[in-house]
Scaffold this active site. Sequence first.
Site, PDB file in Angstrom:
ATOM      1  CB  ALA A   1       8.319  -4.815   8.632  1.00  0.00           C
TER       2      ALA A   1
ATOM      3  N   GLY B   1       4.395  -1.919   6.757  1.00  0.00           N
ATOM      4  CA  GLY B   1       4.472  -1.425   8.132  1.00  0.00           C
ATOM      5  C   GLY B   1       4.513   0.098   8.205  1.00  0.00           C
TER       6      GLY B   1
ATOM      7  CD  GLU C   1       0.688  -3.193   8.815  1.00  0.00           C
ATOM      8  OE1 GLU C   1       1.904  -3.327   8.547  1.00  0.00           O
ATOM      9  OE2 GLU C   1      -0.033  -4.139   9.125  1.00  0.00           O
TER      10      GLU C   1
ATOM     11  CD  GLU D   1       2.048  -5.506   4.386  1.00  0.00           C
ATOM     12  OE1 GLU D   1       1.246  -5.176   3.480  1.00  0.00           O
ATOM     13  OE2 GLU D   1       2.263  -4.812   5.383  1.00  0.00           O
TER      14      GLU D   1
HETATM   15  N1  CAA Z   1      12.984  -3.602   4.024  1.00  0.00           N
HETATM   16  C1  CAA Z   1      14.325  -3.595   3.845  1.00  0.00           C
HETATM   17  N2  CAA Z   1      14.945  -2.840   2.915  1.00  0.00           N
HETATM   18  C2  CAA Z   1      14.173  -2.052   2.138  1.00  0.00           C
HETATM   19  C3  CAA Z   1      12.771  -2.007   2.260  1.00  0.00           C
HETATM   20  C4  CAA Z   1      12.171  -2.821   3.273  1.00  0.00           C
HETATM   21  N3  CAA Z   1      10.849  -2.821   3.512  1.00  0.00           N
HETATM   22  N4  CAA Z   1      12.276  -1.153   1.345  1.00  0.00           N
HETATM   23  C5  CAA Z   1      13.345  -0.667   0.667  1.00  0.00           C
HETATM   24  N5  CAA Z   1      14.477  -1.214   1.129  1.00  0.00           N
HETATM   25  C6  CAA Z   1      15.859  -0.968   0.676  1.00  0.00           C
HETATM   26  C7  CAA Z   1      16.156  -1.655  -0.631  1.00  0.00           C
HETATM   27  O1  CAA Z   1      16.495  -3.010  -0.422  1.00  0.00           O
HETATM   28  C8  CAA Z   1      17.304  -0.822  -1.149  1.00  0.00           C
HETATM   29  O2  CAA Z   1      18.477  -1.211  -0.463  1.00  0.00           O
HETATM   30  P1  CAA Z   1      19.848  -1.477  -1.309  1.00  0.00           P
HETATM   31  O3  CAA Z   1      20.227  -0.120  -1.825  1.00  0.00           O
HETATM   32  O4  CAA Z   1      20.776  -2.003  -0.265  1.00  0.00           O
HETATM   33  O5  CAA Z   1      19.484  -2.434  -2.379  1.00  0.00           O
HETATM   34  C9  CAA Z   1      16.949   0.597  -0.670  1.00  0.00           C
HETATM   35  O6  CAA Z   1      16.017   0.420   0.391  1.00  0.00           O
HETATM   36  C10 CAA Z   1      16.292   1.442  -1.751  1.00  0.00           C
HETATM   37  O7  CAA Z   1      15.172   0.724  -2.255  1.00  0.00           O
HETATM   38  P2  CAA Z   1      14.923   0.457  -3.813  1.00  0.00           P
HETATM   39  O8  CAA Z   1      16.199   0.395  -4.547  1.00  0.00           O
HETATM   40  O9  CAA Z   1      13.998  -0.715  -3.916  1.00  0.00           O
HETATM   41  O10 CAA Z   1      14.159   1.816  -4.186  1.00  0.00           O
HETATM   42  P3  CAA Z   1      13.118   2.053  -5.362  1.00  0.00           P
HETATM   43  O11 CAA Z   1      12.891   3.526  -5.389  1.00  0.00           O
HETATM   44  O12 CAA Z   1      13.525   1.363  -6.605  1.00  0.00           O
HETATM   45  O13 CAA Z   1      11.756   1.314  -4.864  1.00  0.00           O
HETATM   46  C11 CAA Z   1      10.044   0.753  -3.250  1.00  0.00           C
HETATM   47  C12 CAA Z   1      11.065   1.808  -3.747  1.00  0.00           C
HETATM   48  C13 CAA Z   1       8.957   0.558  -4.294  1.00  0.00           C
HETATM   49  C14 CAA Z   1       9.431   1.310  -1.980  1.00  0.00           C
HETATM   50  C15 CAA Z   1      10.764  -0.593  -2.987  1.00  0.00           C
HETATM   51  O14 CAA Z   1      11.909  -0.358  -2.202  1.00  0.00           O
HETATM   52  C16 CAA Z   1       9.916  -1.596  -2.274  1.00  0.00           C
HETATM   53  O15 CAA Z   1       9.050  -2.216  -2.883  1.00  0.00           O
HETATM   54  N6  CAA Z   1      10.149  -1.806  -0.963  1.00  0.00           N
HETATM   55  C17 CAA Z   1       9.493  -2.818  -0.175  1.00  0.00           C
HETATM   56  C18 CAA Z   1       8.070  -2.431   0.154  1.00  0.00           C
HETATM   57  C19 CAA Z   1       7.391  -3.527   0.919  1.00  0.00           C
HETATM   58  O16 CAA Z   1       7.186  -4.614   0.431  1.00  0.00           O
HETATM   59  N7  CAA Z   1       6.995  -3.252   2.187  1.00  0.00           N
HETATM   60  C20 CAA Z   1       6.332  -4.214   3.040  1.00  0.00           C
HETATM   61  C21 CAA Z   1       7.335  -4.886   3.948  1.00  0.00           C
HETATM   62  S1  CAA Z   1       6.645  -6.218   4.905  1.00  0.00           S
HETATM   63  C22 CAA Z   1       5.801  -5.459   6.161  1.00  0.00           C
HETATM   64  O17 CAA Z   1       5.827  -4.267   6.287  1.00  0.00           O
HETATM   65  C23 CAA Z   1       5.067  -6.364   7.105  1.00  0.00           C
HETATM   66  C24 CAA Z   1       4.155  -5.679   8.080  1.00  0.00           C
HETATM   67  O18 CAA Z   1       2.978  -5.762   7.960  1.00  0.00           O
HETATM   68  C25 CAA Z   1       4.700  -4.943   9.228  1.00  0.00           C
END
Ligand code: CAA
Length: 274
Positions: A82, A125, A128, A148
């Site tokens: 998400a 998400g 999911e 999460e």
């Molecule tokens: N939401 C918003 N933006 C996101 C995102 C997310 N879930 N995942 C990645 N991005 C964005 C980053 O902020 C970044 O944007 P900027 O260039 O503007 O900074 C861009 O995508 C590229 O990401 P990274 O620079 O972080 O890329 P990376 O290769 O270094 O890392 C990753 C990749 C490990 C997937 C890392 O991006 C990450 O940990 N993302 C979040 C994963 C996460 O926590 N997901 C769960 C979300 S909560 C949820 O989903 C609730 C639910 O149950 C529905």
Amino acid sequence: MTEQKKSSDSGKTDYKNIIVTKIANPKGLEVGKIQINRPDVLNALNIELMGELLTALRAFDKDSNVGCIIITGNQKAFAAGADIKEMSSASAIEMYIRDQFATWDNIRKIKKPIIAAVSGFALGGGCELSMTCDMIVAAEGAKFGQPEIKLGVIPGAGGTQRLTRAVGKAKAMEMILTGRMYSAKELCDAGLINRVTPDELYLEEAEGMAKEIASMPSVAVQIAKESILKSFDTTIEGGLEFERRSFYLLFASEDMKEGMNAFIEKRPASWKGK
Ligand code: CAA
């Protein structure tokens, strides 16, 4: 071979966050394909995108030319969860009023089979969403996880329920409580994923599977899906009763007569979708 085609239309095409296409299938109905398209944020799933996804899924569900649906992302990400930036400043009451994950429940109501074709990250998400689909085909380099917990929350779109049913309590606990990422192979062995392919072949494999399903009699396909999903929310007795009645119901379909007659007459069936 099939005649189960009618003229119809899969609706609007001016989506901002998804790309919607149809894949021809000489042996049967077409395959509807939805590509999540927010590459700059690793396909993070915001509210607008999920609304579009549901609109496109419903359009394919109504389109009598479509027999199966694929949801995919790009090589780097199916979806990294998400959209954290969209959620981060919301209050509990704002989240309650938005009730954004209720949209996701509606994906479950789509009658046609949905295959998730996953490459790259399928996190939070994203994981999911893949589990909300009916089958998952993954590239061997794909990474699945429910991170999460590292954000101070828990999965909110079915992760604690669907993952547990798919991989069992012990594995689901480990995945959700550690927030680690897992390989497609490990989760295929655990029962979450149907098939793992070399990185460059995941879409081809998903399309092949989707075409095979789209070449089957569509009413029976949809009733089979409904009956399988019923097993998640009923007792074995209730589920068997539902299955039996669904089986009898199919004797009202033209395709049932055609399928059995074609077998007896030793010829290929020609499906009508009725
Ligand atoms: N939401 C918003 N933006 C996101 C995102 C997310 N879930 N995942 C990645 N991005 C964005 C980053 O902020 C970044 O944007 P900027 O260039 O503007 O900074 C861009 O995508 C590229 O990401 P990274 O620079 O972080 O890329 P990376 O290769 O270094 O890392 C990753 C990749 C490990 C997937 C890392 O991006 C990450 O940990 N993302 C979040 C994963 C996460 O926590 N997901 C769960 C979300 S909560 C949820 O989903 C609730 C639910 O149950 C529905």
